[in-house]
Design a protein around this motif. Structure first.
Motif, PDB file in Angstrom:
ATOM      1  N   ASP A  31       0.826  -1.212   0.000  1.00 37.33           N
ATOM      2  CA  ASP A  31       0.000   0.000   0.000  1.00 37.33           C
ATOM      3  C   ASP A  31       0.858   1.259   0.000  1.00 37.33           C
ATOM      4  OD1 ASP A  31       1.063  -0.333   2.521  1.00 37.33           O
ATOM      5  OD2 ASP A  31      -0.810   0.108   3.592  1.00 37.33           O
ATOM      6  N   THR A  51       3.608   4.312  -1.424  1.00 39.25           N
ATOM      7  CA  THR A  51       3.525   5.367  -2.433  1.00 39.25           C
ATOM      8  C   THR A  51       4.916   5.836  -2.823  1.00 39.25           C
ATOM      9  OG1 THR A  51       1.451   6.157  -1.432  1.00 39.25           O
ATOM     10  CG2 THR A  51       2.539   7.631  -2.991  1.00 39.25           C
ATOM     11  N   SER A  68      -0.790   9.578 -10.432  1.00 39.20           N
ATOM     12  CA  SER A  68      -1.281  10.944 -10.623  1.00 39.20           C
ATOM     13  C   SER A  68      -0.101  11.844 -10.963  1.00 39.20           C
ATOM     14  CB  SER A  68      -1.992  11.460  -9.363  1.00 39.20           C
ATOM     15  OG  SER A  68      -1.099  11.574  -8.276  1.00 39.20           O
ATOM     16  N   ARG A  92       0.352   1.285 -11.206  1.00 42.21           N
ATOM     17  CA  ARG A  92      -0.951   1.389 -11.878  1.00 42.21           C
ATOM     18  C   ARG A  92      -1.736   2.634 -11.466  1.00 42.21           C
ATOM     19  NH1 ARG A  92       1.349  -1.134 -14.722  1.00 42.21           N
ATOM     20  NH2 ARG A  92       1.140  -3.299 -15.397  1.00 42.21           N
ATOM     21  N   ASP A  93      -1.643   3.038 -10.216  1.00 43.63           N
ATOM     22  CA  ASP A  93      -2.383   4.195  -9.704  1.00 43.63           C
ATOM     23  C   ASP A  93      -1.431   5.387  -9.736  1.00 43.63           C
ATOM     24  OD1 ASP A  93      -3.965   6.016  -8.430  1.00 43.63           O
ATOM     25  OD2 ASP A  93      -4.104   4.931  -6.534  1.00 43.63           O
ATOM     26  N   ARG A 136       4.426   8.511 -17.416  1.00 41.24           N
ATOM     27  CA  ARG A 136       3.387   7.533 -17.080  1.00 41.24           C
ATOM     28  C   ARG A 136       3.725   6.152 -17.661  1.00 41.24           C
ATOM     29  NH1 ARG A 136      -1.668   7.961 -15.200  1.00 41.24           N
ATOM     30  NH2 ARG A 136      -1.616  10.245 -15.424  1.00 41.24           N
ATOM     31  N   ARG A 154       1.273   4.544  -7.081  1.00 44.82           N
ATOM     32  CA  ARG A 154       1.042   3.407  -6.182  1.00 44.82           C
ATOM     33  C   ARG A 154       0.936   2.134  -7.007  1.00 44.82           C
ATOM     34  NH1 ARG A 154      -0.671   7.977  -4.219  1.00 44.82           N
ATOM     35  NH2 ARG A 154      -2.248   8.159  -5.844  1.00 44.82           N
ATOM     36  N   GLU A 177       4.272   2.704 -15.599  1.00 44.40           N
ATOM     37  CA  GLU A 177       3.461   1.526 -15.904  1.00 44.40           C
ATOM     38  C   GLU A 177       4.339   0.354 -16.315  1.00 44.40           C
ATOM     39  OE1 GLU A 177      -0.667   3.783 -17.319  1.00 44.40           O
ATOM     40  OE2 GLU A 177       0.770   3.082 -18.820  1.00 44.40           O
TER      41      GLU A 177
END
Length: 270
Positions: free
Chosen positions: A137, A139, A199, A196-197, A187, A269, A191
């Protein structure tokens, strides 16, 4: 990337910390510190810590009980950072390569990096190692400079030095610090590393310096741009610095100055 782009040696680390950090880095360090504090990490890793601008800001924003590991590939830069914060026993200073982090899997709540990703030889590999050391979980919080045209003082310096060395203009600032700003590429790299998450946002601020000469010393003598100038003609370092100061003075005035700076801030994340 040139072989000199990652060389922060000699007087560069001291000048970088004294001049460049307050001029352009501190405001973004405060931004990262707010983002990190909002995650309430207990175990934090910083990569490419430099002289500790982010380390100082984050440490001030977090409670006593945390464990903070600050790393950099360049030991002279890290030595300046460690000296500045020698009395904070929460922080462990360690020389480390972002391409091969010497830590266990799923060890950190947050990994942060200020203006370091532009220097990674293989960004997908580096991001993959960040993903490996993050908890499930966790970041990854980092920033990179936007294109040089949106960073006025650095752009002024680059244009001025192009006139001094027209046959072989120094391109360090364009090539490396301001060479990794395409949001789609960033990005895609994240990836490719398994994030995947993601911003991504643009953040504009103002650089402040007490004089054009101060800004010119920061840029020409407190970064690897110095190595590029000296490689062309070592006797012209002061000439180059004075020329950049005059270019900044012509655009921004003779007293305290300010200029637009712009960065891209990313939170990713798994």
């Amino acid at each position: 990337m040139s072989s000199t782009d990652k060389v922060f040696a000699g007087s560069i680390p001291k000048l970088y910390d004294e001049y460049l950090v307050p001029m352009i880095f501190a405001v973004y360090a405060e931004d990262l510190a707010r983002r990190i504090a909002a995650r309430s990490p207990s175990v934090l890793l910083e990569i490419a810590a430099g002289t500790g601008a982010v380390t100082r800001a984050v440490a001030a924003a977090l409670p006593r009980g945390i464990r903070y590991v600050a790393t950099d590939l360049n030991e002279p830069m890290l030595a300046v950072a460690a000296h500045r914060q020698a009395d904070d026993d929460r922080i462990t200073w360690r020389q480390a390569d972002a391409m091969a982090l010497p830590f266990g899997d799923a060890e950190f709540d947050v990994v942060c990096c200020q203006f370091g990703a532009m220097f990674f030889p293989d960004r997908i590999k580096a991001y993959g190692d960040v993903k490996r050391v993050l908890k499930g979980d966790g970041t990854f919080v980092f920033n990179v400079w936007d294109r040089i045209e949106d960073n006025s003082l650095t752009h002024d310096a680059t244009v001025a030095l192009g006139k001094l060395f027209p046959e072989d203009p120094p391109r360090f600032m364009v090539r490396t610090p301001h060479g990794y700003y395409d949001k789609d590429v960033i990005r895609s790299d994240l990836e490719g590393a398994g994030f995947r998450d993601i911003s991504i946002e643009t953040r504009s601020e103002l650089a402040h310096a007490p004089s054009p000469d101060y800004a010119a010393i920061a840029l020409c003598q407190g970064t690897p741009l110095r190595s590029e100038i000296e490689a062309r003609d070592a006797s012209k370092l002061q000439v180059a610095t004075d020329l950049v100061a005059e270019a900044i003075r012509a655009r921004h005035g003779s007293g305290p100055i300010e200029g637009k700076i712009q960065a891209i801030v990313i939170e990713a994340r798994i």
